[in-house]
Scaffold this active site. Structure first.
Site, PDB file in Angstrom:
ATOM      1  CG  ASP A 233      37.896  40.738  36.293  1.00 17.83           C
ATOM      2  OD1 ASP A 233      38.288  41.908  36.299  1.00 17.83           O
ATOM      3  OD2 ASP A 233      36.722  40.406  36.022  1.00 17.83           O
ATOM      4  CD  GLU A 263      39.066  44.608  39.383  1.00 16.53           C
ATOM      5  OE1 GLU A 263      38.638  45.693  38.992  1.00 16.53           O
ATOM      6  OE2 GLU A 263      38.566  43.534  39.025  1.00 16.53           O
TER       7      GLU A 263
END
Ligand code: CA
Length: 486
Positions: A233, A263
């Site tokens: 993340d 990400e």
């Protein structure tokens, strides 16, 4: 012959916070496998600051729904045992499990500390707005509910480099923590001058104890869950040198098959390419530029030139490293990166990721089963199942593109020997009804092809020379293939 692989993002933002999601995964795993799903990306498994939080406001790395902390034993999605059972159920049917790991920040500290900070300009975090001053910050994590089980590491302000709240004055801002060697990392995204700080208590990856603790945790988590990879993340906010170190340590510990997708939310292709360079191509990245192209195409209708759909996308320049997707939990309506691909274009968008040779496609739970929240939508299982079936049975072999018209594009897959009656012809229109004359192979001569999307009901005869003219309805997609039951 090995069949095409498909990832599924197995959550959406507004799942009911009732602790049943891990059980749902366990129950659905066999069906997902039948549809052709080969791996799932599951939401954060770690304890968040409140029981209904999706897990991105992470409190304790070592609490997987096992300890009575922050209002519950379970996380939003269930208990640790239910999580382990769900992963087992996936493995039993041959589905791999990728866990969402949140390493940028921490939330819900146990105690405050009086610390020295400098306030910085939110628009340019390299610009200091104050002299050093004291605030009372939520930066001390002692985990009274867990104690020292699994790790005795306790976090305090020396392990963070920024925070956003002074409990004494209730003032908010971006406060850079003052201390020896304390600064934003130089190796992060440069938006807002320096984008190390995203939210909450920002973890300082220049600190040796922090690096060691998080690497140890990464190994512990993979060993404990026996998972197959990580979705990382918000990594544009984390020192990329640390991310590389973490990834290499994990690969050494778990083996080269351990999978990573990161990400890096950048619309600009060059930024994504630069990140892959930094990380020595050890990880895949979500194709954010492609997502925005799909979104734009859905907004502009016939004004969008479909022949440019893959221009400036990661799947075009780095097909091996691109995880292609249409939407996710952040892009859905009212969420932080709202850019929802409009409903009329969704079947075409999914055809563009599921039926191509390049990229590692990721199907969004919210598109498949529907989304809740302020703007709920029904699931689109009906057409997604058709596309998944086409991906599983037909979309193989050489690919020829016919991206020769702004409103009607097509491509063919010539099929492979190992998958009987494979091969297909895809036509997409964002304007009027259209058609595309395409070559599908002389070996297909005499076959009768039908539209697997069932939007056109005629039968198309493949000509002697391997050509045929394939029609499509305006604003839709047709997937033509030999109507064979294997
Ligand atoms: Ca950061």
């Amino acid at each position: 012959m090995e069949r095409n692989k498909t990832i599924m993002q197995f959550f959406e933002w507004h799942l009911e916070p009732d602790g049943t999601h891990w059980s749902r995964l366990k129950e659905l795993a066999p069906q997902l496998k039948e549809k052709g799903i080969t791996s799932v990306w599951i939401p954060p498994v770690t304890k968040a600051s409140t029981p209904d939080n999706n897990g991105y406001a992470i409190y304790d790395l070592y609490d997987l729904g096992e300890f009575d902390q922050k209002g519950s034993v379970r996380t939003k999605f269930g208990t640790k045992q239910e999580l382990l059972d769900a992963i087992d159920a996936c493995h039993n049917v041959g589905i791999k499990v990728y866990v969402d790991v949140v390493m940028n920040h921490k939330a819900g500290a146990d105690e405050t500390e009086v610390i020295e900070v400098i306030e910085v300009d939110p628009e340019d975090r390299t610009k200091e707005l104050s002299e050093p001053f004291e605030i009372e910050a939520w930066t001390k994590f002692t985990f009274p509910g867990r104690g020292e089980k699994y790790s005795s590491f306790q976090w305090d302000h020396t392990h963070f480099n920024g925070t956003d709240y002074d409990a004494r004055t209730e003032k908010t801002g971006i406060f850079k923590i003052v201390g020896e060697h304390k600064d934003w990392s130089k190796h992060v995204d440069d938006e807002f001058g320096n984008y190390d700080y995203l939210m909450l208590a920002d973890i300082d990856y220049e600190h040796p104890e922090v690096k060691q603790e998080v690497i140890e945790w990464g190994k512990w988590l993979a060993d404990t869950l026996n998972c197959d990879g990580y979705r990382m993340d918000a990594i544009k906010h984390i020192n990329h040198q640390f991310i590389k170190e973490f990834v290499v340590e994990m690969l050494n510990h778990r083996g080269d098959d351990f999978y990573f997708v990161g990400e890096v939310w950048k619309t600009d292709l060059h930024a994504c390419q630069k990140y892959l360079d930094h990380i020595d191509y050890h990880i895949d990245l979500f194709d954010v530029p492609l997502h925005y192209k799909l979104h734009q195409a859905s907004q502009e209708g016939s004004g969008f030139d479909l022949s440019t759909i893959f221009e400036d996308t990661l799947v075009n320049t780095h097909p091996q490293n691109a995880v292609t997707f249409v939407d996710n939990h952040d892009t859905q309506p009212q969420e932080s990166l709202e850019s929802w691909v409009q409903e009329w274009f969704k079947p075409s968008a999914y055809a563009l990721i599921l039926l191509r040779r390049d990229g590692n496609p990721c199907l969004f739970y919210g598109d498949y089963y529907g989304i809740n929240g302020p703007e709920p939508e029904d699931g689109k299982q009906e057409f997604l199942d058709r596309l998944l079936l086409a991906r599983y049975n037909k979309a193989y072999g050489e690919q020829h593109d016919y991206f020769d018209h702004p409103n009607t594009i097509g491509w063919v897959r010539l099929g492979v020997e190992g998958v009987e009656k494979s091969g297909c012809a895809v036509v997409i229109s964002n304007g009027d009804d259209g058609e595309k004359r395409m070559y599908v192979g002389e070996d297909k001569a005499g076959e009768t092809w039908v539209d697997l999307m069932d939007s056109r009901d005629e039968q198309i005869l493949i000509e002697e020379n391997g050509y045929a003219t394939f029609p499509v309805n305006g604003g839709s997609v047709s997937v033509w293939a030999c109507d064979s039951q294997e």
